[in-house]
Design a protein around this motif. Structure first.
Motif, PDB file in Angstrom:
ATOM      1  N   LEU A 472      40.110  -2.900  19.827  1.00 39.63           N
ATOM      2  CA  LEU A 472      39.942  -1.442  19.750  1.00 39.63           C
ATOM      3  C   LEU A 472      41.150  -0.787  19.087  1.00 39.63           C
ATOM      4  O   LEU A 472      41.006   0.147  18.287  1.00 39.63           O
ATOM      5  CB  LEU A 472      39.732  -0.862  21.145  1.00 39.63           C
ATOM      6  CG  LEU A 472      38.314  -0.964  21.713  1.00 39.63           C
ATOM      7  CD1 LEU A 472      38.313  -0.618  23.196  1.00 39.63           C
ATOM      8  CD2 LEU A 472      37.356  -0.043  20.953  1.00 39.63           C
ATOM      9  N   LEU A 494      32.665  -5.586  18.716  1.00 40.03           N
ATOM     10  CA  LEU A 494      32.863  -4.776  19.914  1.00 40.03           C
ATOM     11  C   LEU A 494      31.524  -4.396  20.545  1.00 40.03           C
ATOM     12  O   LEU A 494      31.378  -4.415  21.769  1.00 40.03           O
ATOM     13  CB  LEU A 494      33.662  -3.526  19.565  1.00 40.03           C
ATOM     14  CG  LEU A 494      35.150  -3.744  19.264  1.00 40.03           C
ATOM     15  CD1 LEU A 494      35.779  -2.473  18.699  1.00 40.03           C
ATOM     16  CD2 LEU A 494      35.903  -4.199  20.513  1.00 40.03           C
ATOM     17  N   THR A 508      39.237   1.677  28.771  1.00 40.52           N
ATOM     18  CA  THR A 508      39.513   1.819  27.338  1.00 40.52           C
ATOM     19  C   THR A 508      39.091   3.198  26.825  1.00 40.52           C
ATOM     20  O   THR A 508      38.754   3.363  25.653  1.00 40.52           O
ATOM     21  CB  THR A 508      38.769   0.723  26.537  1.00 40.52           C
ATOM     22  OG1 THR A 508      37.362   0.787  26.844  1.00 40.52           O
ATOM     23  CG2 THR A 508      39.289  -0.655  26.882  1.00 40.52           C
ATOM     24  N   GLU A 511      40.984   4.732  23.556  1.00 38.67           N
ATOM     25  CA  GLU A 511      40.553   4.263  22.238  1.00 38.67           C
ATOM     26  C   GLU A 511      39.162   4.798  21.910  1.00 38.67           C
ATOM     27  O   GLU A 511      38.872   5.166  20.772  1.00 38.67           O
ATOM     28  CB  GLU A 511      40.558   2.731  22.198  1.00 38.67           C
ATOM     29  CG  GLU A 511      41.935   2.101  22.296  1.00 38.67           C
ATOM     30  CD  GLU A 511      42.459   2.014  23.716  1.00 38.67           C
ATOM     31  OE1 GLU A 511      41.698   2.341  24.648  1.00 38.67           O
ATOM     32  OE2 GLU A 511      43.637   1.626  23.884  1.00 38.67           O
TER      33      GLU A 511
END
Length: 560
Positions: A472, A494, A508, A511
């Motif tokens: 990421l 991803l 996350t 990101e």
């Protein structure tokens, strides 16, 4: 006496004079006696060569400068040895191969009458002398400093024909020699190296299983030690052995390709990967993943190799970059295998978590004097063992090993397993915890080897939270540039990872907030798919979560 008198300390003063004196003595003598010949030749080989380097240099000078008598004596000595007619009384009669190798390095032209005899032996109808000649001439060709391949190219051509010898053992010997010759850089000539590579490629499809195994081993040995000596096409030909009709060849190919990739990663752990090397090796993970389709390999054999592709010193950033490079080479079959392996890993992790919950409930009930309804029966554990066992090649045996592991008294073993199941556990922590668990279980424990495979299956590596974060970060960094074409593979990876292993995206949101606000529709679409598959990326409070959620709400209202 002259040899004994020459030392490294005085060689610059006396070596030239000693060479002239001894050379004159040899030319004036009617013939070179066995004692004199032995005195000279033994200085060319160990141990005398290492004991007095000056005497070795003097012997080399004599060989180069003396003609007639000395060369004739040397040639007769070697021809007799090759013909198995050597004088057993001569002290060096059993070391004719060492002498030949040394002379080939010192002055190959001194052996001009020896090579025809060796060529005759290479074509001998009897297998034993032919094999002996192959080993000997191969040794001479590959010796460091040897110029025989260059000086006698026509003899090298005859020797290379032994790659097609009717005897499998000789073809195997030629494969070993080919690896040694290429790895030592002895070919020198690109044409010769290409010829040897071609012969090795032919042996990869030899009708004898053991010859194919030798060819795979030879090419991978060179790929690990001297990669530039192996063309990408030759290494890809090795990859085709993953489809070999024999299980032994398929399994060996899987392991050796994994080792070759690990060596490649190790060489460029701290520096940027050259394009040439990237083209040579980046397709290997894809080939390894395709091994999941073979009944005798499947993901059970592939997972440990993938888990061991990167040496411990390789940083998480470099690991992710290597994986991204590999993803660009991944075809549809490998992509499907990758998805299957991730889902299989998620399934075994879920079953292991259920087992740990049972174990914890059982301990709590045992410690509770009243017992209550929290007790766990043997049948509950048996079902849990069976659930774990279905993720292994032989479920019946695996269930027994799971039961044996359950009997281990050391609670740190199971606390370590719980740590491996956490998405945030890093690669370094995974390695450390796994080693500690195996040490506590003990190498002599019946379930030790099974436990090793279990730890590989349940760990988050190599595609855990650490990997997802690094990829990421790469995507976020690259997305700030005008062109996003280079992000395609990373974004697809991803999305695939989020769909098959959503737990890897815990925390996350930072990101993701950047990606959902990107100006490029393809990047935004990928970010939305990640958020849809891995909602855990938005877990926990924070400004980044709020920002990402707000943007996602806007996209939903807009109908994106």
């Amino acid at each position: 006496v002259l040899f004994a008198g020459v030392t490294p300390a005085n060689s610059s003063l006396v070596e030239e004079d000693a060479t002239k004196v001894l050379g004159t003595m040899l030319e004036e003598a009617e013939e070179v006696s066995p004692d004199v010949l032995g005195t000279i030749l033994e200085r060319l080989v160990q141990p005398c060569k290492g004991e007095n380097s000056a005497a070795h240099n003097l012997a080399c000078s004599l060989v180069r400068k003396s003609e007639n008598n000395l060369q004739l004596a040397v040639q007769h000595f070697l021809v007799d040895g090759l013909s198995s007619k050597g004088n057993a009384e001569h002290p060096l009669s059993k070391r004719s191969a060492d002498v030949l190798e040394a002379l080939a390095v010192v002055d190959s032209t001194a052996l001009v009458t020896v090579w025809p005899t060796m060529m005759e032996e290479l074509q001998n109808d009897d297998a034993e002398p032919r094999a002996k000649a192959v080993r000997l001439f191969g040794r001479v060709l590959a010796a460091p400093g040897s110029t025989v391949a260059k000086d006698y190219a026509h003899y090298l051509t005859q020797f290379l024909r032994r790659f097609g010898d009717k005897l499998p053992e000789i073809r195997i010997e030629m494969c070993k020699w080919g690896a040694q010759f290429l790895a030592a850089g002895a070919a020198g000539d690109a044409t010769v190296a290409a010829d040897i590579a071609g012969y090795l490629e032919d042996r990869l499809i030899d009708f004898e299983e053991k010859v194919r195994i030798a060819a795979v081993t030879a090419v991978c040995d060179v790929a690990e030690s001297t990669p530039r000596a192996v063309d990408p096409e030759l290494l890809m030909a090795v990859g085709e052995r993953m489809l070999d009709k024999k299980a032994n060849v398929r399994q060996l190919t899987l392991k050796r390709l994994g080792s070759a990739y690990r060596a490649y990663v190790s060489r460029f752990a701290d520096v940027e990967t050259p394009t040439e090397e990237s083209q040579r090796f980046d397709w290997l993970p894809s080939a390894l993943l395709r091994g999941c389709a073979h009944p005798d390999i499947r993901h059970h054999a592939v997972e440990p190799i993938l888990a061991d592709l990167f040496p411990a010193r390789v940083s998480a950033e470099r690991r992710s970059l290597f994986w991204l490079q590999a993803l660009c080479k991944m075809d549809e079959r490998a992509s499907k295998a990758f998805t299957f392996m991730l889902r299989a890993k998620q399934a075994v992790q879920q079953d292991m978590r259920r087992y740990l919950e049972l174990r914890q409930a059982h301990r709590a009930a045992t410690q509770n004097a009243a017992g209550g309804d929290g007790g766990v029966s043997d049948e509950d554990f048996a079902r849990s063992f069976a659930a774990l066992a279905r993720h292994f090649p032989e479920p019946a045996k695996a269930a027994g090993f799971a039961e044996k592991l359950h009997e281990v008294k050391d609670g740190n073993v199971f606390r370590g397993i719980a740590t491996l199941l956490k998405p945030e556990t890093s690669a370094a922590e995974t390695s450390s915890v796994s080693q500690d668990i195996l040490k506590r279980v003990g190498g002599k424990h019946a379930a030790h080897d099974w436990t090793r495979l279990l730890l590989v299956k349940i760990s988050q590596q190599p595609f855990g939270n650490e990997h997802a974060r690094k990829v990421l970060e790469v995507v976020v960094g690259a997305s700030k540039e005008k062109s996003v074409g280079s992000l395609t593979s990373a974004l697809e990876h991803l999305v695939q990872l989020a769909h098959s292993a959503p737990q890897a995206f815990v925390g996350t949101a930072k990101e993701l907030a950047v990606l959902v606000a990107h100006r490029d529709a393809a990047v935004v679409t990928a970010a939305c798919r990640i958020a849809a598959s891995a909602a855990t990326c938005l877990d926990g409070p924070g400004a980044h979560k709020a920002k990402a959620c707000e943007r996602l709400k806007v996209l939903c209202v807009e109908g994106t």
